[in-house]
Design a protein around this motif. Structure first.
Motif, short mmCIF file in Angstrom:
data_model
loop_
_atom_site.label_atom_id
_atom_site.label_comp_id
_atom_site.label_asym_id
_atom_site.label_seq_id
_atom_site.Cartn_x
_atom_site.Cartn_y
_atom_site.Cartn_z
N ASP A 36 -0.88 7.28 1.54
CA ASP A 36 -2.37 6.96 1.35
C ASP A 36 -3.18 7.97 2.30
OD1 ASP A 36 -5.02 6.17 1.16
OD2 ASP A 36 -4.62 4.21 0.65
N ILE A 61 0.88 -1.19 -0.04
CA ILE A 61 0.06 0.23 -0.01
C ILE A 61 0.89 1.33 0.07
CG2 ILE A 61 -1.94 1.28 1.18
CD1 ILE A 61 -2.19 -1.35 3.09
N LYS A 105 5.13 3.44 -6.24
CA LYS A 105 4.19 3.11 -7.06
C LYS A 105 3.10 1.89 -6.60
CE LYS A 105 7.26 3.41 -11.10
NZ LYS A 105 8.14 2.93 -12.06
N PRO A 164 -0.29 0.85 -4.64
CA PRO A 164 -1.68 1.16 -4.82
C PRO A 164 -2.34 1.66 -3.63
CG PRO A 164 -1.79 -0.89 -4.82
CD PRO A 164 -0.31 -0.74 -4.73
N LEU A 165 -3.19 2.53 -3.75
CA LEU A 165 -3.82 2.87 -2.48
C LEU A 165 -4.88 1.75 -1.80
CD1 LEU A 165 -5.35 6.43 -3.93
CD2 LEU A 165 -3.31 6.14 -2.28
N LYS A 205 -8.02 1.51 -1.12
CA LYS A 205 -9.13 1.49 -1.72
C LYS A 205 -9.05 0.62 -3.02
CE LYS A 205 -9.33 5.87 -4.15
NZ LYS A 205 -9.44 5.70 -5.92
N ASP A 206 -7.74 0.57 -3.68
CA ASP A 206 -7.82 0.03 -4.97
C ASP A 206 -6.91 -1.71 -4.60
OD1 ASP A 206 -8.46 2.12 -6.44
OD2 ASP A 206 -6.47 3.15 -6.08
N LEU A 207 -6.83 -1.86 -3.39
CA LEU A 207 -6.30 -3.41 -3.11
C LEU A 207 -7.32 -4.42 -3.61
CD1 LEU A 207 -4.32 -3.15 0.15
CD2 LEU A 207 -3.58 -2.92 -2.22
N LYS A 208 -7.18 -5.31 -4.21
CA LYS A 208 -7.97 -6.68 -4.28
C LYS A 208 -7.44 -7.59 -3.16
CE LYS A 208 -8.14 -5.67 -9.46
NZ LYS A 208 -7.53 -4.68 -9.38
#
Length: 181
Positions: free
Chosen positions: A150, A146, A172, A174-175, A177-180
């Motif tokens: 963030d 993460i 680079k 992700p935030l 909220k964008d994690l899978k």
């Protein structure tokens, strides 16, 4: 050894009993039976890692995904860090919350980080030796993270942004909220 749970369920602070005299210092940094009794479960550490960082290096926020998730026991051998843990366990009452504390060779404190949490640290001194035990072998295909800044996490890293040193890869990430997950 004093073991205390943090506000993140399953994440523990370990404070050793230290013996000091004219020869120096002795303390037990880990005792499997006492540790497992205190946390109410078994942990089989299978890999030890060491990182060496200069002041301002921020490593994280990292975790391993799914079948390769790792629980970690982290400890500073030399220097001081700001250690940060973020709960990313779906359904956890503390999902998206973080816990942070300073770990150093002077306070000799360790933190146990259960599976399902992202972890990072910032080197606060010129020469940091950081050690961590893991309960699963590192798998590069399962590596994830993460972004350290963030806005939803709102982590105060306690150092000016311009003084932070991050890898291109960590910049680079992700935030949340964008994690899978």
């Amino acid at each position: 050894m004093k073991i205390t749970e943090t506000p993140l369920k399953g994440c523990y602070i370990l404070e050793p009993i230290t013996y000091e005299d004219e020869r120096g210092v002795f303390y037990e940094s880990y005792h499997k039976d006492r540790f497992e009794r205190s946390i109410g479960g078994k942990v089989d550490f299978v890999q030890d890692n060491v990182s060496i960082s200069k002041k301002g290096v921020l490593r994280g926020l990292h975790y391993q995904k799914r079948d390769y998730a790792q629980a970690k026991l982290v400890h500073v051998v030399k220097g001081e860090v700001l250690d940060v843990i973020v709960d990313i366990r779906k359904g956890s009452p503390s999902f998206g919350k973080h816990f942070k504390m300073k770990l150093s060779d002077e306070n000799r404190t360790s933190i146990f980080i259960p599976k399902g949490m992202a972890h990072g640290f910032l080197a606060l001194t010129d020469h940091v030796i950081f050690s961590y035990k893991c309960d699963a072998i590192y798998n590069p295909k399962s590596e994830a993270g993460i972004l350290y800044n963030d806005p939803v996490l709102d982590i105060n890293w306690e150092m000016a942004e311009d003084d932070l040193i991050l890898s291109e890869k960590d910049l680079k990430l992700p935030l949340l909220k964008d994690l899978k997950l």
